[in-house]
Design a protein around this motif. Structure first.
Motif, PDB file in Angstrom:
ATOM      1  N   GLY A  31       5.017  -2.417   9.049  1.00 19.37           N
ATOM      2  CA  GLY A  31       6.062  -1.602   9.318  1.00 19.37           C
ATOM      3  C   GLY A  31       5.847  -0.457   8.510  1.00 19.37           C
ATOM      4  N   VAL A  32       6.283   0.840   8.175  1.00 20.53           N
ATOM      5  CA  VAL A  32       5.882   1.858   7.190  1.00 20.53           C
ATOM      6  C   VAL A  32       7.130   2.003   6.750  1.00 20.53           C
ATOM      7  CG1 VAL A  32       4.724   3.988   7.078  1.00 20.53           C
ATOM      8  CG2 VAL A  32       3.630   2.786   8.048  1.00 20.53           C
ATOM      9  N   LEU A  33       7.490   1.987   5.622  1.00 27.87           N
ATOM     10  CA  LEU A  33       8.861   2.638   4.905  1.00 27.87           C
ATOM     11  C   LEU A  33       8.513   4.030   4.749  1.00 27.87           C
ATOM     12  CD1 LEU A  33       9.414  -0.175   2.645  1.00 27.87           C
ATOM     13  CD2 LEU A  33      10.874  -0.155   4.620  1.00 27.87           C
ATOM     14  N   ASP A  34       9.210   5.351   4.684  1.00 26.75           N
ATOM     15  CA  ASP A  34       9.102   6.488   4.350  1.00 26.75           C
ATOM     16  C   ASP A  34      10.387   6.364   3.659  1.00 26.75           C
ATOM     17  OD1 ASP A  34       7.817   7.560   7.114  1.00 26.75           O
ATOM     18  OD2 ASP A  34       9.975   6.944   7.644  1.00 26.75           O
ATOM     19  N   CYS A  35       9.733   7.085   2.402  1.00 28.04           N
ATOM     20  CA  CYS A  35      10.543   7.008   1.307  1.00 28.04           C
ATOM     21  C   CYS A  35      10.664   9.150   0.728  1.00 28.04           C
ATOM     22  CB  CYS A  35       9.479   6.071   0.212  1.00 28.04           C
ATOM     23  SG  CYS A  35       9.597   4.188   1.175  1.00 28.04           S
ATOM     24  N   GLU A  36      10.735   8.832  -0.327  1.00 28.27           N
ATOM     25  CA  GLU A  36      11.197   9.933  -1.717  1.00 28.27           C
ATOM     26  C   GLU A  36      11.256   9.768  -2.656  1.00 28.27           C
ATOM     27  OE1 GLU A  36      12.971  14.553  -1.366  1.00 28.27           O
ATOM     28  OE2 GLU A  36      12.874  13.516   0.131  1.00 28.27           O
ATOM     29  N   VAL A  37      11.334  10.541  -3.115  1.00 27.06           N
ATOM     30  CA  VAL A  37      11.301  10.460  -5.205  1.00 27.06           C
ATOM     31  C   VAL A  37      12.206  11.256  -5.311  1.00 27.06           C
ATOM     32  CG1 VAL A  37      10.882  10.276  -7.463  1.00 27.06           C
ATOM     33  CG2 VAL A  37       8.995   9.627  -6.013  1.00 27.06           C
ATOM     34  N   LEU A  38      13.360  10.454  -5.526  1.00 25.72           N
ATOM     35  CA  LEU A  38      14.744  11.062  -5.980  1.00 25.72           C
ATOM     36  C   LEU A  38      15.001  11.454  -7.839  1.00 25.72           C
ATOM     37  CD1 LEU A  38      17.208   8.780  -4.046  1.00 25.72           C
ATOM     38  CD2 LEU A  38      16.336  10.747  -3.087  1.00 25.72           C
ATOM     39  N   ALA A  39      14.520  10.060  -8.487  1.00 26.67           N
ATOM     40  CA  ALA A  39      14.880  10.134 -10.265  1.00 26.67           C
ATOM     41  C   ALA A  39      13.652  10.013 -10.267  1.00 26.67           C
ATOM     42  CB  ALA A  39      15.756   9.221 -10.654  1.00 26.67           C
TER      43      ALA A  39
ATOM     44  N   GLY B 211      10.836  14.783  -5.191  1.00 28.44           N
ATOM     45  CA  GLY B 211      10.550  15.569  -3.923  1.00 28.44           C
ATOM     46  C   GLY B 211       9.800  14.614  -3.107  1.00 28.44           C
ATOM     47  N   HIS B 212       8.404  14.523  -3.974  1.00 28.15           N
ATOM     48  CA  HIS B 212       7.825  13.650  -4.012  1.00 28.15           C
ATOM     49  C   HIS B 212       7.647  12.616  -2.291  1.00 28.15           C
ATOM     50  CE1 HIS B 212       3.525  12.183  -3.125  1.00 28.15           C
ATOM     51  NE2 HIS B 212       4.038  10.871  -2.948  1.00 28.15           N
ATOM     52  N   ARG B 213       7.271  12.650  -1.182  1.00 29.04           N
ATOM     53  CA  ARG B 213       7.796  12.046  -0.052  1.00 29.04           C
ATOM     54  C   ARG B 213       6.349  11.469   0.019  1.00 29.04           C
ATOM     55  NH1 ARG B 213      11.596  13.172   3.479  1.00 29.04           N
ATOM     56  NH2 ARG B 213      12.484  15.495   2.845  1.00 29.04           N
ATOM     57  N   PHE B 214       6.743   9.851   0.316  1.00 27.53           N
ATOM     58  CA  PHE B 214       5.507   9.219   0.377  1.00 27.53           C
ATOM     59  C   PHE B 214       5.821   8.281   1.502  1.00 27.53           C
ATOM     60  CE2 PHE B 214       8.267   7.361  -3.060  1.00 27.53           C
ATOM     61  CZ  PHE B 214       8.317   5.823  -2.743  1.00 27.53           C
ATOM     62  N   ASN B 215       4.656   7.038   1.913  1.00 31.66           N
ATOM     63  CA  ASN B 215       5.319   5.980   2.007  1.00 31.66           C
ATOM     64  C   ASN B 215       4.640   5.153   2.114  1.00 31.66           C
ATOM     65  OD1 ASN B 215       3.427   7.644   4.862  1.00 31.66           O
ATOM     66  ND2 ASN B 215       5.673   7.045   5.224  1.00 31.66           N
ATOM     67  N   LEU B 216       5.023   3.768   1.903  1.00 32.53           N
ATOM     68  CA  LEU B 216       4.777   2.016   1.816  1.00 32.53           C
ATOM     69  C   LEU B 216       4.442   1.281   3.208  1.00 32.53           C
ATOM     70  CD1 LEU B 216       8.488   1.509  -0.843  1.00 32.53           C
ATOM     71  CD2 LEU B 216       5.938   1.582  -1.528  1.00 32.53           C
TER      72      LEU B 216
ATOM     73  N   LYS C 134       0.922  -0.790   0.342  1.00 37.21           N
ATOM     74  CA  LYS C 134      -0.283   0.069   0.174  1.00 37.21           C
ATOM     75  C   LYS C 134       0.615   1.295  -0.206  1.00 37.21           C
ATOM     76  CE  LYS C 134      -3.868  -1.680   2.260  1.00 37.21           C
ATOM     77  NZ  LYS C 134      -4.213  -3.271   3.193  1.00 37.21           N
ATOM     78  N   ASN C 135       0.401   2.301  -1.029  1.00 38.38           N
ATOM     79  CA  ASN C 135       1.279   3.682  -0.909  1.00 38.38           C
ATOM     80  C   ASN C 135       1.073   4.202  -1.125  1.00 38.38           C
ATOM     81  OD1 ASN C 135       1.456   4.150  -4.382  1.00 38.38           O
ATOM     82  ND2 ASN C 135       1.151   2.060  -3.390  1.00 38.38           N
ATOM     83  N   ASP C 136       1.220   5.920  -1.224  1.00 39.48           N
ATOM     84  CA  ASP C 136       0.982   7.150  -1.310  1.00 39.48           C
ATOM     85  C   ASP C 136       1.899   8.116  -2.685  1.00 39.48           C
ATOM     86  OD1 ASP C 136       2.522   7.254   0.362  1.00 39.48           O
ATOM     87  OD2 ASP C 136       0.948   9.064   1.939  1.00 39.48           O
ATOM     88  N   PHE C 137       1.874   6.793  -3.608  1.00 42.26           N
ATOM     89  CA  PHE C 137       3.547   7.384  -3.984  1.00 42.26           C
ATOM     90  C   PHE C 137       2.843   8.065  -5.604  1.00 42.26           C
ATOM     91  CE2 PHE C 137       5.734   6.201  -8.562  1.00 42.26           C
ATOM     92  CZ  PHE C 137       6.587   7.135  -8.155  1.00 42.26           C
ATOM     93  N   LYS C 138       3.811   8.989  -5.912  1.00 44.96           N
ATOM     94  CA  LYS C 138       3.794  10.225  -7.278  1.00 44.96           C
ATOM     95  C   LYS C 138       4.571   9.850  -7.563  1.00 44.96           C
ATOM     96  CE  LYS C 138      -0.029  12.648  -5.354  1.00 44.96           C
ATOM     97  NZ  LYS C 138      -0.865  13.623  -4.122  1.00 44.96           N
ATOM     98  N   PRO C 139       4.925   9.434  -9.056  1.00 49.40           N
ATOM     99  CA  PRO C 139       5.881   9.816  -9.606  1.00 49.40           C
ATOM    100  C   PRO C 139       6.826  11.582 -10.214  1.00 49.40           C
ATOM    101  CG  PRO C 139       4.631   9.243 -10.932  1.00 49.40           C
ATOM    102  CD  PRO C 139       3.783   9.474 -10.509  1.00 49.40           C
TER     103      PRO C 139
ATOM    104  N   TYR D 250      14.162   5.388  -5.379  1.00 48.15           N
ATOM    105  CA  TYR D 250      13.431   6.872  -4.201  1.00 48.15           C
ATOM    106  C   TYR D 250      13.956   5.848  -2.815  1.00 48.15           C
ATOM    107  CZ  TYR D 250       9.857   2.577  -4.955  1.00 48.15           C
ATOM    108  OH  TYR D 250       9.046   0.969  -5.343  1.00 48.15           O
ATOM    109  N   THR D 251      13.950   6.968  -2.146  1.00 52.22           N
ATOM    110  CA  THR D 251      14.452   5.788  -0.837  1.00 52.22           C
ATOM    111  C   THR D 251      13.536   5.239  -0.078  1.00 52.22           C
ATOM    112  OG1 THR D 251      13.653   8.003   0.524  1.00 52.22           O
ATOM    113  CG2 THR D 251      16.010   8.753  -0.060  1.00 52.22           C
ATOM    114  N   TRP D 252      14.027   4.450   0.480  1.00 55.46           N
ATOM    115  CA  TRP D 252      12.962   2.980   1.630  1.00 55.46           C
ATOM    116  C   TRP D 252      14.099   3.009   3.114  1.00 55.46           C
ATOM    117  CZ3 TRP D 252      10.747  -0.873  -1.296  1.00 55.46           C
ATOM    118  CH2 TRP D 252      10.319  -2.279  -0.528  1.00 55.46           C
TER     119      TRP D 252
END
Length: 143
Positions: free
Chosen positions: A59-67, A48-53, A40-45, A76-78
């Protein structure tokens, strides 16, 4: 005196899919599809967008789109914060799509595993095989 572990390892999985890059790209970047093969996620391509997996395991992963390079590269960061530092993870996941005569070669690299994180490293090696099998099953379904 122990030096802090600075050397990191990567999990790399390469897999060929019998589908064009555009089809894989949709599955890597559309939230309802990501949920079907990954989490499950709130991803946007958008860079700089921050989202969670959010994993089934709670568990929750904090992510940020890098490229974002459509149909080619997504990174993205994981990051997973944990009370026990050995289980906290700061990593980067990069998907690279390369057209091949039979479809697309997908290369997934998750980098940033410290040498004191064998459980996280082993879990990622196992987990990405499962995730990419889920991805293949999703792609194989009729549209």
């Amino acid at each position: 005196m122990n030096q802090p572990a600075t050397e990191t390892r990567s999990v790399i999985v390469e897999r060929d899919f019998a589908f064009p890059p555009e089809k894989l790209w949709r599955a890597l970047t559309q939230p309802h599809l990501i949920e079907e093969w990954l989490m499950k996620n709130d991803f946007k391509p958008n860079v700089g967008h921050r989202f969670n997996l959010r994993g089934d395991w709670g568990g929750v992963l904090d992510c940020e789109v890098l490229a974002v390079e459509p149909n080619k590269t997504l990174s993205y960061t994981w990051d997973h914060a944990h009370a026990d530092a050995a289980y906290s993870l700061k990593s980067v996941v990069t998907f690279t799509l390369t057209p091949i005569p039979t479809g697309t070669r997908l290369r997934m690299e998750q980098s940033g595993f410290r040498s004191d994180q064998p459980q996280a490293f082993g879990g990622a090696k196992f987990g990405w095989q499962k995730f990419l099998e889920n991805l293949n099953q999703l792609l194989a379904r009729p549209d």
